[in-house]
Motif scaffolding. Structure first.
Motif, PDB file in Angstrom:
ATOM      1  N   ILE A  96     -12.028  58.885  43.236  1.00  0.00           N
ATOM      2  CA  ILE A  96     -13.016  57.850  43.560  1.00  0.00           C
ATOM      3  C   ILE A  96     -13.003  56.758  42.494  1.00  0.00           C
ATOM      4  N   MET A  97     -12.952  57.155  41.225  1.00  0.00           N
ATOM      5  CA  MET A  97     -12.929  56.174  40.135  1.00  0.00           C
ATOM      6  C   MET A  97     -11.665  55.314  40.206  1.00  0.00           C
ATOM      7  N   ILE A  98     -10.528  55.936  40.545  1.00  0.00           N
ATOM      8  CA  ILE A  98      -9.282  55.180  40.677  1.00  0.00           C
ATOM      9  C   ILE A  98      -9.384  54.187  41.825  1.00  0.00           C
ATOM     10  N   ASP A  99      -9.905  54.633  42.974  1.00  0.00           N
ATOM     11  CA  ASP A  99     -10.094  53.733  44.116  1.00  0.00           C
ATOM     12  C   ASP A  99     -10.916  52.510  43.710  1.00  0.00           C
ATOM     13  N   LEU A 100     -12.041  52.742  43.046  1.00  0.00           N
ATOM     14  CA  LEU A 100     -12.935  51.660  42.644  1.00  0.00           C
ATOM     15  C   LEU A 100     -12.238  50.721  41.659  1.00  0.00           C
ATOM     16  N   ALA A 101     -11.586  51.289  40.653  1.00  0.00           N
ATOM     17  CA  ALA A 101     -10.955  50.455  39.632  1.00  0.00           C
ATOM     18  C   ALA A 101      -9.858  49.579  40.219  1.00  0.00           C
ATOM     19  N   VAL A 102      -9.055  50.141  41.110  1.00  0.00           N
ATOM     20  CA  VAL A 102      -7.936  49.373  41.655  1.00  0.00           C
ATOM     21  C   VAL A 102      -8.431  48.184  42.467  1.00  0.00           C
ATOM     22  N   VAL A 103      -9.339  48.399  43.399  1.00  0.00           N
ATOM     23  CA  VAL A 103      -9.784  47.258  44.216  1.00  0.00           C
ATOM     24  C   VAL A 103     -10.537  46.245  43.360  1.00  0.00           C
ATOM     25  N   SER A 104     -11.289  46.717  42.390  1.00  0.00           N
ATOM     26  CA  SER A 104     -12.052  45.790  41.565  1.00  0.00           C
ATOM     27  C   SER A 104     -11.152  44.946  40.671  1.00  0.00           C
ATOM     28  N   VAL A 105     -10.140  45.563  40.062  1.00  0.00           N
ATOM     29  CA  VAL A 105      -9.211  44.789  39.230  1.00  0.00           C
ATOM     30  C   VAL A 105      -8.470  43.754  40.070  1.00  0.00           C
ATOM     31  N   LEU A 106      -8.061  44.124  41.273  1.00  0.00           N
ATOM     32  CA  LEU A 106      -7.330  43.183  42.112  1.00  0.00           C
ATOM     33  C   LEU A 106      -8.218  42.039  42.592  1.00  0.00           C
ATOM     34  N   LEU A 107      -9.517  42.210  42.538  1.00  0.00           N
ATOM     35  CA  LEU A 107     -10.454  41.132  42.898  1.00  0.00           C
ATOM     36  C   LEU A 107     -10.887  40.318  41.685  1.00  0.00           C
ATOM     37  N   ASP A 108     -10.269  40.596  40.528  1.00  0.00           N
ATOM     38  CA  ASP A 108     -10.740  40.001  39.280  1.00  0.00           C
ATOM     39  C   ASP A 108      -9.986  38.734  38.894  1.00  0.00           C
ATOM     40  N   ALA A 109      -9.586  37.931  39.862  1.00  0.00           N
ATOM     41  CA  ALA A 109      -9.060  36.610  39.530  1.00  0.00           C
ATOM     42  C   ALA A 109     -10.225  35.689  39.184  1.00  0.00           C
ATOM     43  N   GLY A 110      -9.925  34.570  38.558  1.00  0.00           N
ATOM     44  CA  GLY A 110     -10.989  33.643  38.162  1.00  0.00           C
ATOM     45  C   GLY A 110     -11.885  33.263  39.328  1.00  0.00           C
ATOM     46  N   ALA A 111     -13.191  33.337  39.114  1.00  0.00           N
ATOM     47  CA  ALA A 111     -14.154  33.085  40.192  1.00  0.00           C
ATOM     48  C   ALA A 111     -14.478  31.616  40.359  1.00  0.00           C
ATOM     49  N   GLY A 112     -14.159  30.794  39.352  1.00  0.00           N
ATOM     50  CA  GLY A 112     -14.619  29.405  39.355  1.00  0.00           C
ATOM     51  C   GLY A 112     -15.995  29.310  38.710  1.00  0.00           C
ATOM     52  N   ASP A 113     -16.373  28.105  38.355  1.00  0.00           N
ATOM     53  CA  ASP A 113     -17.628  27.907  37.617  1.00  0.00           C
ATOM     54  C   ASP A 113     -18.866  27.944  38.501  1.00  0.00           C
ATOM     55  N   ALA A 114     -18.699  27.755  39.815  1.00  0.00           N
ATOM     56  CA  ALA A 114     -19.875  27.599  40.679  1.00  0.00           C
ATOM     57  C   ALA A 114     -20.397  28.913  41.255  1.00  0.00           C
ATOM     58  N   TRP A 115     -19.539  29.933  41.366  1.00  0.00           N
ATOM     59  CA  TRP A 115     -19.915  31.159  42.078  1.00  0.00           C
ATOM     60  C   TRP A 115     -20.799  32.060  41.224  1.00  0.00           C
ATOM     61  N   ARG A 116     -21.812  32.641  41.889  1.00  0.00           N
ATOM     62  CA  ARG A 116     -22.680  33.629  41.251  1.00  0.00           C
ATOM     63  C   ARG A 116     -22.959  34.760  42.233  1.00  0.00           C
ATOM     64  N   TYR A 117     -23.202  35.948  41.682  1.00  0.00           N
ATOM     65  CA  TYR A 117     -23.581  37.107  42.501  1.00  0.00           C
ATOM     66  C   TYR A 117     -24.970  37.550  42.079  1.00  0.00           C
ATOM     67  N   ARG A 151     -17.234  59.057  54.472  1.00  0.00           N
ATOM     68  CA  ARG A 151     -16.756  59.015  53.082  1.00  0.00           C
ATOM     69  C   ARG A 151     -16.740  57.568  52.600  1.00  0.00           C
ATOM     70  N   PRO A 152     -17.919  56.992  52.367  1.00  0.00           N
ATOM     71  CA  PRO A 152     -17.962  55.573  51.996  1.00  0.00           C
ATOM     72  C   PRO A 152     -17.342  55.275  50.631  1.00  0.00           C
ATOM     73  N   LEU A 153     -17.410  56.209  49.698  1.00  0.00           N
ATOM     74  CA  LEU A 153     -16.914  55.946  48.344  1.00  0.00           C
ATOM     75  C   LEU A 153     -15.408  56.188  48.285  1.00  0.00           C
ATOM     76  N   ARG A 154     -14.696  55.274  48.927  1.00  0.00           N
ATOM     77  CA  ARG A 154     -13.258  55.409  49.041  1.00  0.00           C
ATOM     78  C   ARG A 154     -12.672  54.036  49.366  1.00  0.00           C
ATOM     79  N   ALA A 155     -11.448  53.804  48.936  1.00  0.00           N
ATOM     80  CA  ALA A 155     -10.680  52.646  49.396  1.00  0.00           C
ATOM     81  C   ALA A 155      -9.423  53.194  50.037  1.00  0.00           C
ATOM     82  N   ASP A 156      -9.190  52.883  51.299  1.00  0.00           N
ATOM     83  CA  ASP A 156      -8.030  53.458  51.986  1.00  0.00           C
ATOM     84  C   ASP A 156      -7.262  52.389  52.748  1.00  0.00           C
ATOM     85  N   ALA A 157      -6.029  52.734  53.084  1.00  0.00           N
ATOM     86  CA  ALA A 157      -5.122  51.766  53.686  1.00  0.00           C
ATOM     87  C   ALA A 157      -5.668  51.140  54.968  1.00  0.00           C
ATOM     88  N   PRO A 158      -6.186  51.919  55.944  1.00  0.00           N
ATOM     89  CA  PRO A 158      -6.654  51.271  57.177  1.00  0.00           C
ATOM     90  C   PRO A 158      -7.737  50.225  56.935  1.00  0.00           C
TER      91      PRO A 158
END
Length: 409
Positions: A96-117, A151-158
């Motif tokens: 589960i930790m590997i799934d989370l880390a992989v998708v999160s790192v791949l989403l970690d490109a620069g967000a730009g100055d305007a975006w906020r969460y 099994r929501p806490l997962r990242a899978d191919a489909p």
């Protein structure tokens, strides 16, 4: 079959060796772009040691990894999420930790100055890497990367293959008033991740094709519970090299984050090629804790290199170790494949090796206590961000801007 000289570029040893070749080339005065002033490294070491002691007064320094961003605002979000895993064994927690880390790192490109969460659970509003990390964790928690509602806490191919920019944008709160740089590109990168997982059941599992399948692929390679860090990186480079859209291709082989530079001359297909694998190494650093959570000791951390990105490289320019021959306009974006940027990145890898012992000396720590993974965290990344804000307030952009699609920086 990948030619052996190209396969050899998929290693941290090749990143280090070829980066030091570029350093030697610049030392010899051959570069039209930069000179180096290694005497500046002592002052940089003082600065990095000061920043490290301020952030970690007891010198109990964690790894430089995505897990630090999940704690943004002083909130231990993973610990809270982990309380929902009662009855889940250590192996599955690691997956589960590997799934989370992989998708999160791949989403970690620069967000730009305007975006906020805006995080409803805490009331915090976060931008940049911290905001992207928290948004990805909350999307993961909501099952946004899983095809199995049970099994929501997962990242899978489909689920990754089916993910579209609109869905990603809803989870990341993107709107006309809250634009996120490269939204469509981020979704496409996760789509390619899904296809890569599906193509390699040997690495990512025969049943649920997921990044966490790396656990099952690599644990048998651990001897007496010890897993060399380079094996993690090697598996990532083997399994994910095809996901990088702008990565260099040679002889039909997708090499990923590799540049060209005249300092490297060999009589084979790898002539002039300088590998970096920045995101893959950042991902490797971010997988240390998932494997350790399963009871493994990840060893030989310093076979990995410093990350050739704009905070580490910016620090070296701002404090005078890398000296541009001509003034560089920080607002003028440089192509990521340009000789200038490839050289800057290679110098960053090589000079960080030379900086490490100086910082260790100032902190009274040896390499086993203070590997590069901790110097980056303590460390050079924070120091790079701090000096950039002092030199170019208020946003603190790097001294050299990169025109990249988010799959390198």
């Amino acid at each position: 079959m990948t030619p052996p000289e190209l396969a050899a570029l998929r290693s941290p040893a090749a990143v280090r060796a070829r980066s030091h070749q570029v350093l030697d080339y610049v030392r010899a005065g051959h570069s039209p772009h930069f000179t180096v002033d290694e005497s500046a490294l002592d002052g940089i070491a003082d600065y990095v040691a000061e920043v490290t002691r301020l952030a970690y007064p007891t010198l109990d320094i964690p790894y430089h990894s995505r897990w630090r961003h999940f704690d943004a605002g002083g909130v231990d979000r993973w610990a809270a999420l982990e309380t929902t895993l009662e009855g889940v064994d250590r192996a599955e927690r690691s997956r589960i930790m590997i799934d989370l880390a992989v998708v999160s790192v791949l989403l970690d490109a620069g967000a730009g100055d305007a975006w906020r969460y805006h995080e409803a659970q805490t009331g915090l509003t976060l931008g940049r890497s911290e905001g992207l990390a928290v948004a990805s964790l909350r999307m993961f928690e909501a099952g946004g990367f899983s095809s199995d509602p049970a099994r929501p806490l997962r990242a899978d191919a489909p689920a990754l293959i089916a993910l579209d920019a609109g869905t990603l944008g809803r989870h990341f709160q993107v709107s006309d008033d809250n634009p996120l740089v490269g939204l469509a590109g981020r979704a496409a990168l996760l789509n390619r991740l899904g296809h890569a997982l599906a193509a390699r059941p040997d690495l990512f599992g025969d049943a649920a094709l997921r990044p966490g399948g790396l656990y099952d692929a690599l644990v048998p390679q651990a001897k007496v519970g010890r897993l060399p860090a380079a094996l993690i990186l090697g598996a990532l480079l083997d399994g994910l090299s095809a996901i990088w859209p702008s990565g260099l291709q040679v002889d039909g082989v997708a090499l990923g984050d590799v540049g060209r530079h005249p300092a490297v001359r060999v009589d084979d297909l790898s002539d002039q090629l300088v590998p970096f694998h920045k995101l893959s190494q950042w991902l490797t650093y971010s997988l240390l804790e998932p494997f350790e959570a399963a009871g493994l000791a990840v060893t030989e951390l310093d076979t990995l290199t410093a990350l050739p990105e704009y905070r580490n490289g910016g620090l070296l320019i701002d404090l005078g170790a890398i000296v541009p021959r001509q003034p560089i306009d920080p607002a003028q974006k440089q192509p990521v494949a340009s000789e200038l940027v490839v050289e800057w990145r290679a110098l960053t890898v090589a000079l960080m090796d030379l900086l490490a012992d100086r910082v260790r000396e100032r902190l009274g720590l040896d390499a086993s206590q203070f590997p590069l993974a901790k110097m980056l965290q303590g460390g050079t990344w924070t120091a790079g961000r701090r000096i950039a804000a002092e030199r170019r307030p208020p946003a603190g952009p790097p001294p050299l801007a990169i025109d990249a699609d988010g799959t390198v920086f």
